[in-house]
Write a protein that holds these residues in place. Sequence first.
Motif, PDB file in Angstrom:
ATOM      1  N   UNK A  89      25.845  38.185  35.113  1.00 20.25           N
ATOM      2  CA  UNK A  89      26.766  39.312  35.358  1.00 20.25           C
ATOM      3  C   UNK A  89      28.195  38.806  35.502  1.00 20.25           C
ATOM      4  N   UNK A  90      29.154  39.664  35.232  1.00 23.30           N
ATOM      5  CA  UNK A  90      30.557  39.284  35.380  1.00 23.30           C
ATOM      6  C   UNK A  90      31.363  40.426  35.991  1.00 23.30           C
ATOM      7  N   UNK A  91      32.621  40.140  36.284  1.00 22.39           N
ATOM      8  CA  UNK A  91      33.577  41.162  36.700  1.00 22.39           C
ATOM      9  C   UNK A  91      33.214  41.846  38.005  1.00 22.39           C
ATOM     10  N   UNK A  92      33.652  43.115  38.168  1.00 21.65           N
ATOM     11  CA  UNK A  92      33.474  43.832  39.432  1.00 21.65           C
ATOM     12  C   UNK A  92      31.992  43.987  39.815  1.00 21.65           C
ATOM     13  N   UNK A  93      31.126  44.111  38.788  1.00 17.61           N
ATOM     14  CA  UNK A  93      29.693  44.261  39.042  1.00 17.61           C
ATOM     15  C   UNK A  93      29.149  43.021  39.766  1.00 17.61           C
ATOM     16  N   UNK A  94      29.559  41.851  39.263  1.00 14.37           N
ATOM     17  CA  UNK A  94      29.115  40.590  39.852  1.00 14.37           C
ATOM     18  C   UNK A  94      29.726  40.406  41.246  1.00 14.37           C
ATOM     19  N   UNK A  95      31.021  40.724  41.357  1.00 17.84           N
ATOM     20  CA  UNK A  95      31.723  40.545  42.636  1.00 17.84           C
ATOM     21  C   UNK A  95      31.078  41.415  43.718  1.00 17.84           C
TER      22      UNK A  95
END
Length: 404
Positions: A89-95
């Motif tokens: 996962x990356x970006x806001x989803x991962x954060x």
Amino acid sequence: MATPVHELDLPEVDLFGLEREEGLAAMRAARERHWLVRMPMGYAVTRYDDAVAVLRDRRWHSATALITQMAGISDEQFEGRQRRSILSMEGPEHARLRRLVAPAFTPKAADRLRPFMREVVGGLFDKVAAQGTCELVEDVCEPYPIPIICELLGAPKEDWKLFSQWATDIFRIFNDNLIEDLPIINAAFEELDAYVRALVDERRGHPRDDLLSDLIALEEEGDKLSPDELVMMSEAVLMAGTDTTRNQLACSVALLSGHPDQWAALAAGDLALAQSTVEETMRHLGAVRGTARFASEDIEYRDVLFPTGMLMAVSLVTANFDPEVFGTDESFDITHHFNSAQLTFGSGIHYCLGAALARAELQEALPLLARRMPDMHLDGEIEWKPSNIGIWGPAKLPLAFTPA
Ligand code: HEM
């Protein structure tokens, strides 16, 4: 104006078919010449600062989701699962996910399991103590992490064997034979999914002192993990926390077997020495030697332009010996302390979520083994796994010691 990367005159390295030492030597020689290396699938960074910079730069995305693509396979079920994993996962989803689960993975949370870790590793060693010889990989390293992860999740003892089998089947992902192994891998995932879903349902009604109950209870401003996310997190922990730890334990003991004086010091030492031993063995012989990213957009870095989609390997193993950071003296010394952390747990947003747990597992196992086998020495040659294996270490580590 940044120079397109393909126009640069760069050292080239192809690791295919090379033994580990040869590959390492080639990467180190390349590191002397340039901060960037050209490789068959893309490029690689080999120096500490560049490794950290790439891993911390959010424009470089995890290449985990590309495993099937790189193996030339299209399998919707497998790919969908990889995409939904925290590892890719990356970006806001991962954060958001990292923020939510962070409280469950603190050093304090890992410390709860230390007595259990000692019990498990002590119990495994008991079985071979009277023999005076053992094959450490099979006897101790392989079985060690499964009960820990099961205890962490809250799975009952009678189910450890199931987890062990699922983990073995799922780790076929790294065996370089994905086409043939995929049905076995998918079947293991399905069984594990069903198992964890049932465990989640059970814990909802009856919370206990375990990771699953913690994950269910976690909430930040009304935001919670969904049932699918709970299952994914449990699986990520099993997948990322088993083979890594067992290989690292074997790598660390293999290294220490060549340094009997330091092994003796570790047996007599305190927690601080166990901590520095773990960092030094992970720096010298890490079970995870590299990772990979791809450019999610056109990226300019150090005046070089990397086009969208470009693959970038990050060599943790050469970064861990960067003379600028760790000095030119490459001696192995378990009392070493450096200002910068070794990179075998990665860096940046995907930094190992289980680092505190893994550190605790190794800090408990290594001194215990040193105390139980004070005169440990090799009882034959160490057999290493093939160097193309992602999570790497000894396949066989035969040891001899005075029987107890
Ligand atoms: C010595 C043992 C271990 C080593 C060497 C290790 C190494 C790593 C590395 C290098 C990464 C980052 C990969 C990347 O950036 O592409 C990572 C991520 C991860 N590790 Fe570990 N690991 C170990 C043990 C564990 C344990 C015990 C757990 C479980 C509790 C765990 C859970 C994870 C998870 C969930 C991630 C993904 C984090 C994310 O993508 O945000 N690891 N590990």
